[in-house]
Design an enzyme around this catalytic site. Structure first.
Site, PDB file in Angstrom:
ATOM      1  N   ASP A  51       0.782  -1.256   0.150  1.00 43.87           N
ATOM      2  CA  ASP A  51      -0.065   0.011   0.070  1.00 43.87           C
ATOM      3  C   ASP A  51       1.050   1.180  -0.166  1.00 43.87           C
ATOM      4  O   ASP A  51       1.488   1.404   1.099  1.00 43.87           O
ATOM      5  CB  ASP A  51      -0.945  -0.070   1.161  1.00 43.87           C
ATOM      6  N   TYR A  56       3.233   9.501  -0.100  1.00 48.28           N
ATOM      7  CA  TYR A  56       4.183   8.967   0.483  1.00 48.28           C
ATOM      8  C   TYR A  56       5.515   9.112  -0.187  1.00 48.28           C
ATOM      9  O   TYR A  56       6.787   8.857   0.627  1.00 48.28           O
ATOM     10  CB  TYR A  56       4.068   7.470   0.853  1.00 48.28           C
ATOM     11  N   LYS A  86      -2.765   5.710  -4.332  1.00 52.37           N
ATOM     12  CA  LYS A  86      -3.636   6.713  -3.874  1.00 52.37           C
ATOM     13  C   LYS A  86      -3.573   8.253  -4.722  1.00 52.37           C
ATOM     14  O   LYS A  86      -2.491   8.811  -4.629  1.00 52.37           O
ATOM     15  CB  LYS A  86      -3.803   7.135  -2.203  1.00 52.37           C
ATOM     16  N   HIS A 119      -7.361   9.729  -1.637  1.00 57.26           N
ATOM     17  CA  HIS A 119      -6.630   9.581  -0.412  1.00 57.26           C
ATOM     18  C   HIS A 119      -7.752  10.418   0.771  1.00 57.26           C
ATOM     19  O   HIS A 119      -7.730   9.807   1.930  1.00 57.26           O
ATOM     20  CB  HIS A 119      -5.215  10.194  -0.516  1.00 57.26           C
TER      21      HIS A 119
END
Length: 322
Positions: A51, A56, A86, A119
């Site tokens: 994930d 990130y 996302k 997100h």
């Protein structure tokens, strides 16, 4: 090697399997090489669901790890993995969604992802991916435009399934009122201290798989807390069962009929976290966990934006119901 149980979600190919435990690759400052090495180790010990997110900044090292795992023969094909990424809030406009998923696919070095999530139900008017964003960047999301673009991502084969993250029933119901393709997944904060019973029931009733993030409270991360790991109830159960607090918490979330993503780049803890599938909690233990006082931790204010406005206040309030 542990085999992680699966469930199925709706997709462009009918019902598709999704491993119920995934490894989250949001970092607490780890560099790309550390992410790549951790993912390769995770694949070796049995993880198949990974994930990530634009936010990130780990799509590239995850993609490099997949390429390396294929080269080394740890996996035979890309199809053995389930990859989630996302859409970040600076691309939550209809015309920006396709460019965003294409950038993610380039970062990952993949032709498709298995799951693409919005997100947060929020628009941030900023070019760069940066948090917390200043108040003047905040705008309300046009969910119909964005969701129709998400459906196009699935129709074009860029993703097998689409879903949401940090969405409450009010906005999911709005999507369901017009969607040609309903959300397959809703990823939210979930752990024994924030059990999401009502949201889980709502999602089950609408054939949406709830995925829990921060199942251990994101212990050790700058956005996390230690309340799960230091919870007396969980510590007592762990001691009496000869398990870790993490194992008790992960077994609890598994028994709620949801999927979840756990983050550890430590190989021993990765293995420990997988050791939850061949035993179960007793009714007495489940009752004790159910009675733990509930407290949400993840709010947009401070995490995503520097200060709230009406849009943020509404999202945070929607996500706070129990």
């Amino acid at each position: 090697m542990v085999s992680i149980p699966e469930t199925t979600i709706s997709s462009s190919d009918g019902r598709r399997p999704i491993p119920l435990m995934g490894l989250g690759v949001a970092t607490s400052g780890e560099k790309g090489d550390a992410v790549k090495a951790a993912v390769i180790e995770a694949i070796k010990v049995g993880y198949r669901h990974f994930d990530t997110a634009t936010l990130y900044g780990t799509e590239k090292p995850l993609g490099e790890a997949i390429e390396e795992a294929l080269r080394l023969g740890i996996i035979k094909s890309r199809a053995e993995l389930f990859i989630t990424t996302k859409l970040w809030c600076n691309s939550t406009e209809g015309h920006l969604v396709l460019p965003a998923i294409n950038q993610s696919l380039r970062n990952l070095g993949l032709e498709y992802v298995d799951l693409y999530l919005i997100h947060f139900p929020l628009k941030l008017n900023q070019a760069e991916v940066k948090t917390p964003a200043p108040k003047e960047c905040i705008a309300a999301i046009n969910i119909k435009d964005v969701w129709e673009a998400m459906e196009k991502c699935q129709d074009l084969g860029f993703t097998k399934s689409i879903g949401v993250s940090n969405f409450a029933p009010r906005l999911i119901e709005e999507i369901l009122s017009f969607a040609k393709i309903p959300p397959a997944v809703n990823q939210v904060e979930m752990n024994p201290l924030w059990q999401q019973k009502k949201l889980n029931e709502f999602c089950k009733n609408n054939d949406i798989l709830l995925t829990g993030y921060s199942p251990l409270g994101a212990f050790g991360a700058k956005w996390g807390h230690n309340r799960v790991m230091e919870c007396d109830v969980l510590q007592d159960i762990a001691k009496s069962r000869g398990k870790t607090v993490a194992q008790i918490s992960l077994r609890w979330i598994y028994e709620q009929g949801v999927s979840f993503v756990v983050k550890s780049f430590n190989t021993e803890r990765m293995k420990q976290n997988l050791d939850i599938f061949d035993w179960s909690l007793t009714e007495e233990e489940l009752t004790k966990i159910n009675q733990i006082p509930q407290r949400k931790h993840t709010y947009l204010t401070g995490l995503v934006v520097s200060e709230p406005d009406d849009v943020i206040a509404q999202i945070d309030a929607d996500l706070s119901f129990q």
